[in-house]
Design an enzyme around this catalytic site. Structure first.
Site, PDB file in Angstrom:
ATOM      1  N   THR A 296      -1.697   5.171   9.613  1.00 27.06           N
ATOM      2  CA  THR A 296      -0.825   3.991   9.534  1.00 27.06           C
ATOM      3  C   THR A 296      -0.654   3.575   8.078  1.00 27.06           C
ATOM      4  OG1 THR A 296      -2.739   2.540   9.810  1.00 27.06           O
ATOM      5  CG2 THR A 296      -1.448   3.024  11.804  1.00 27.06           C
ATOM      6  N   SER A 297      -1.063   4.451   7.134  1.00 35.69           N
ATOM      7  CA  SER A 297      -1.043   4.026   5.736  1.00 35.69           C
ATOM      8  C   SER A 297       0.268   4.430   5.056  1.00 35.69           C
ATOM      9  CB  SER A 297      -2.254   4.578   5.015  1.00 35.69           C
ATOM     10  OG  SER A 297      -2.384   3.929   3.780  1.00 35.69           O
ATOM     11  N   ARG A 298       0.366   5.660   4.609  1.00 36.15           N
ATOM     12  CA  ARG A 298       1.617   6.163   4.043  1.00 36.15           C
ATOM     13  C   ARG A 298       1.739   7.643   4.394  1.00 36.15           C
ATOM     14  NH1 ARG A 298       2.961   1.704   3.817  1.00 36.15           N
ATOM     15  NH2 ARG A 298       3.698   0.468   2.060  1.00 36.15           N
TER      16      ARG A 298
ATOM     17  N   HIS B 291       6.884   3.138  11.573  1.00 37.87           N
ATOM     18  CA  HIS B 291       6.327   2.265  10.528  1.00 37.87           C
ATOM     19  C   HIS B 291       6.343   0.790  10.986  1.00 37.87           C
ATOM     20  CE1 HIS B 291       5.574   2.091   5.934  1.00 37.87           C
ATOM     21  NE2 HIS B 291       4.974   1.085   6.539  1.00 37.87           N
TER      22      HIS B 291
ATOM     23  N   ASP C 176       2.150   6.452  12.409  1.00 40.72           N
ATOM     24  CA  ASP C 176       3.101   5.351  12.236  1.00 40.72           C
ATOM     25  C   ASP C 176       3.950   5.603  10.995  1.00 40.72           C
ATOM     26  OD1 ASP C 176       4.189   2.765  12.896  1.00 40.72           O
ATOM     27  OD2 ASP C 176       3.048   1.915  11.228  1.00 40.72           O
TER      28      ASP C 176
ATOM     29  N   GLU D 293      10.155   9.736   6.270  1.00 41.39           N
ATOM     30  CA  GLU D 293      10.513   8.581   7.104  1.00 41.39           C
ATOM     31  C   GLU D 293      11.551   7.683   6.456  1.00 41.39           C
ATOM     32  OE1 GLU D 293       6.716   6.369   7.303  1.00 41.39           O
ATOM     33  OE2 GLU D 293       7.679   4.850   6.071  1.00 41.39           O
TER      34      GLU D 293
HETATM   35  P1  NAD Z   1      -6.424  -2.401   0.175  1.00 44.23           P
HETATM   36  O1  NAD Z   1      -5.966  -2.327  -1.244  1.00 44.23           O
HETATM   37  O2  NAD Z   1      -7.071  -3.653   0.671  1.00 44.23           O
HETATM   38  O3  NAD Z   1      -7.442  -1.198   0.489  1.00 44.23           O
HETATM   39  C1  NAD Z   1      -7.238   0.121   0.089  1.00 44.23           C
HETATM   40  C2  NAD Z   1      -8.616   0.772  -0.020  1.00 44.23           C
HETATM   41  O4  NAD Z   1      -8.416   2.153  -0.311  1.00 44.23           O
HETATM   42  C3  NAD Z   1      -9.482   0.184  -1.141  1.00 44.23           C
HETATM   43  O5  NAD Z   1     -10.767  -0.144  -0.649  1.00 44.23           O
HETATM   44  C4  NAD Z   1      -9.542   1.307  -2.176  1.00 44.23           C
HETATM   45  O6  NAD Z   1     -10.787   1.343  -2.887  1.00 44.23           O
HETATM   46  C5  NAD Z   1      -9.398   2.527  -1.268  1.00 44.23           C
HETATM   47  N1  NAD Z   1      -8.976   3.722  -1.993  1.00 44.23           N
HETATM   48  C6  NAD Z   1      -8.132   3.824  -3.046  1.00 44.23           C
HETATM   49  N2  NAD Z   1      -8.033   5.105  -3.457  1.00 44.23           N
HETATM   50  C7  NAD Z   1      -8.854   5.818  -2.635  1.00 44.23           C
HETATM   51  C8  NAD Z   1      -9.199   7.187  -2.537  1.00 44.23           C
HETATM   52  N3  NAD Z   1      -8.691   8.077  -3.413  1.00 44.23           N
HETATM   53  N4  NAD Z   1     -10.068   7.572  -1.591  1.00 44.23           N
HETATM   54  C9  NAD Z   1     -10.599   6.665  -0.720  1.00 44.23           C
HETATM   55  N5  NAD Z   1     -10.314   5.348  -0.756  1.00 44.23           N
HETATM   56  C10 NAD Z   1      -9.456   4.939  -1.703  1.00 44.23           C
HETATM   57  O7  NAD Z   1      -5.140  -2.038   1.048  1.00 44.23           O
HETATM   58  P2  NAD Z   1      -4.850  -2.452   2.566  1.00 44.23           P
HETATM   59  O8  NAD Z   1      -4.231  -3.811   2.596  1.00 44.23           O
HETATM   60  O9  NAD Z   1      -6.057  -2.169   3.380  1.00 44.23           O
HETATM   61  O10 NAD Z   1      -3.687  -1.395   2.913  1.00 44.23           O
HETATM   62  C11 NAD Z   1      -3.930  -0.014   2.942  1.00 44.23           C
HETATM   63  C12 NAD Z   1      -2.619   0.721   3.034  1.00 44.23           C
HETATM   64  O11 NAD Z   1      -2.015   0.456   4.302  1.00 44.23           O
HETATM   65  C13 NAD Z   1      -1.554   0.265   2.029  1.00 44.23           C
HETATM   66  O12 NAD Z   1      -1.697   0.938   0.792  1.00 44.23           O
HETATM   67  C14 NAD Z   1      -0.262   0.617   2.706  1.00 44.23           C
HETATM   68  O13 NAD Z   1       0.104   1.912   2.277  1.00 44.23           O
HETATM   69  C15 NAD Z   1      -0.628   0.674   4.192  1.00 44.23           C
HETATM   70  N6  NAD Z   1       0.074  -0.331   5.007  1.00 44.23           N
HETATM   71  C16 NAD Z   1       0.780   0.093   6.090  1.00 44.23           C
HETATM   72  C17 NAD Z   1       1.442  -0.829   6.897  1.00 44.23           C
HETATM   73  C18 NAD Z   1       2.219  -0.404   8.127  1.00 44.23           C
HETATM   74  O14 NAD Z   1       3.083  -1.169   8.594  1.00 44.23           O
HETATM   75  N7  NAD Z   1       1.971   0.758   8.681  1.00 44.23           N
HETATM   76  C19 NAD Z   1       1.386  -2.190   6.571  1.00 44.23           C
HETATM   77  C20 NAD Z   1       0.644  -2.590   5.454  1.00 44.23           C
HETATM   78  C21 NAD Z   1      -0.010  -1.657   4.675  1.00 44.23           C
END
Ligand code: NAD
Length: 330
Positions: free
Chosen positions: A231-233, A294, A257, A262
Site C-alpha cells: 500500500t506504499s508506492r 490507490h 493498492d 498506476e
Molecule cells: P513515515 O515517514 O512515517 O514512515 C516511513 C518509514 O520508512 C520510516 O520509519 C523510515 O525510517 C522507513 N524507511 C525509509 N527508508 C527505508 C528503507 N530503505 N528501508 C526500510 N525502511 C525505510 O511514512 P508513513 O506515513 O508511514 O507512509 C509510508 C508510505 O505510505 C508513504 O511514503 C507513502 O508512499 C505511502 N502512503 C500510501 C497511501 C495510500 O493511499 N496507499 C497513503 C499514504 C501514504
C-alpha cells in the site's frame, strides 16, 4: 491567497469546501485537469498549486510553474516521490505535504487487502450473488500465530504492526530507524524478515534506495507461500519480477493498492477504453492477485485531515510562519 487545485474529484471539493469558510484569505479554483507539462501554464496568476500522488511535478513542470509566478506547491498527500525537490529548490518554490493524516486508514486497507487476497472475499461475494455456494478456489490460511513482516515502521507501518498483533501474529520489522514504541515487535535484518514472514507488508517510502527493493533476488529469499501486500508506492516492487514470482507459485496471495504504471489510470473510469499498457491486466489475470486503485487513504477521517492540514499549510506560508510540513531535497 489563490490556489489552483488540480485533478479535482467531487470528494476533494466537498471536504475542502466544508473547511474553507474558516480560511477567508484563501480562495481555491477547482479544476479537473491533472498537473502535467500541458496544464502547468493554467497556474498563471495563482500563488499556489495543489496536487496529488499522480501529478507530474518533474523539473519541466516546476520550471513552468515558477515562470507563471507560482510561489508554493501544496501536496495533498504524504508521499512526494513524484516531486523533483531539487528543481523546486532551484525555482525557490517550497513544497508542503500532509504527513500522517490517518495512518490507520492506510494500515486498515493493507489488512483488508491481505484478508481479501487470502480469503478471496471479493470472489465469494460474486459467487454467492450468482447462487454459486461452492467453496472451490476460496481456501485461505489462518493469520493467527503466523509471522507478519513489516518493512518500514513509520506511522503507517506501526499501525499495521498493531493490527497484525491484534490478529495474534508474531511481528517482525525492518527499518533503518527502528522505533522504540513497538515493544511487541522484533526488529531483524531485511534478509531475516524476508525468510521468516508469512505476510509481508510494505510501508517505507519510495526513494532511490528502496526502488525495486522487491525484485527477483528478494522474492527468491521469501518463504514459499508468502502473502505480499503493497500500500506504499508501486515502484517498491519490480513488476516484471513479481509476475515471474507469481508464475513460479512463490506467493499464496498478493494484494496491491499501488503499482508501477498506476499514475496514468488511478482515479479515472477507463472501463470503456483500450488501455495502452497491459501490465495491470497481466497481474489481474492471476487468481491470487487482488488490486485496488490507490485508495488506502480514502476514509472520511483521512480526507478531513488532508483538507485541514493542506489549508493550514497554505495559511502558514501566507503568514510567513515556520513551514513544519515542508519537504526539502537533501
Ligand atoms: P513515515 O515517514 O512515517 O514512515 C516511513 C518509514 O520508512 C520510516 O520509519 C523510515 O525510517 C522507513 N524507511 C525509509 N527508508 C527505508 C528503507 N530503505 N528501508 C526500510 N525502511 C525505510 O511514512 P508513513 O506515513 O508511514 O507512509 C509510508 C508510505 O505510505 C508513504 O511514503 C507513502 O508512499 C505511502 N502512503 C500510501 C497511501 C495510500 O493511499 N496507499 C497513503 C499514504 C501514504
Amino acid at each position: 491567497m489563490k490556489i489552483l487545485f488540480y485533478d479535482t474529484k467531487n470528494y476533494d471539493r466537498d471536504f475542502f469546501e466544508k473547511l474553507l469558510s474558516s480560511y477567508p484569505d484563501i480562495r481555491i479554483k477547482f479544476i479537473e485537469a491533472n498537473l502535467q507539462e500541458e496544464t502547468a501554464a493554467l497556474a498563471k496568476g495563482y500563488d499556489a498549486v495543489c496536487a496529488f500522488v499522480n501529478a507530474d511535478l518533474g523539473a519541466p513542470v516546476i520550471r513552468e510553474l515558477g515562470s507563471q509566478g507560482v510561489r508554493l506547491i501544496l501536496m495533498r498527500c504524504a508521499g512526494y516521490n513524484n516531486v523533483d525537490l531539487r528543481a523546486a529548490k532551484e525555482a525557490g518554490i517550497p513544497v508542503l505535504r500532509v504527513p500522517g493524516y490517518s495512518p490507520q486508514a492506510v494500515a486498515e486497507h493493507a489488512m483488508a487487502l491481505a484478508l481479501t487476497a487470502n480469503r478471496h472475499t471479493h470472489k465469494a461475494y460474486i459467487k454467492c450473488r450468482e447462487n454459486n455456494f461452492a467453496l472451490n478456489g476460496l481456501m485461505g490460511v489462518n493469520f493467527y500465530q503466523k509471522t507478519a513482516g513489516i518493512i518500514g515502521t513509520g506511522k503507517i507501518g506501526q499501525a499495521m504492526a498493531k493490527i497484525c498483533r491484534g490478529f495474534g501474529m508474531k511481528v517482525l520489522a525492518y527499518d533503518c530507524f527502528p522505533s522504540d514504541d513497538l515493544d511487541f515487535v522484533r526488529y531483524v535484518s531485511l534478509d531475516t524478515l524476508l525468510a521468516q514472514s508469512d505476510l509481508i507488508s510494505l510501508h517505507c517510502p519510495l526513494t532511490e534506495e528502496t526502488r525495486h527493493m522487491i525484485c527477483r533476488d528478494s522474492i527468491a529469499r521469501m518463504k514459499d507461500g508468502v502473502i505480499l501486500v503493497n500500500t506504499s508506492r508501486g515502484g517498491l516492487i519490480k513488476t516484471e519480477d513479481l509476475i515471474a514470482g507469481i508464475r513460479d507459485h512463490k506467493f499464496f496471495a498478493v494484494g496491491l493498492d499501488v503499482y508501477e504504471e498506476e499514475s496514468a489510470y488511478v482515479y479515472e473510469d477507463m472501463s470503456s477504453d483500450i488501455l495502452p499498457t497491459s501490465t495491470i491486466q497481466r497481474l489481474l489475470s492471476f487468481p491470487n492477485v487482488t488490486m485496488t486503485s490507490h485508495q488506502g487513504f480514502f476514509t472520511e477521517e483521512a480526507l478531513t485531515s488532508i483538507a485541514k492540514t493542506t489549508l493550514e499549510n497554505a495559511r502558514a506560508f501566507q503568514n510567513g510562519e515556520a513551514l513544519t510540513n515542508e519537504v526539502r531535497s537533501l
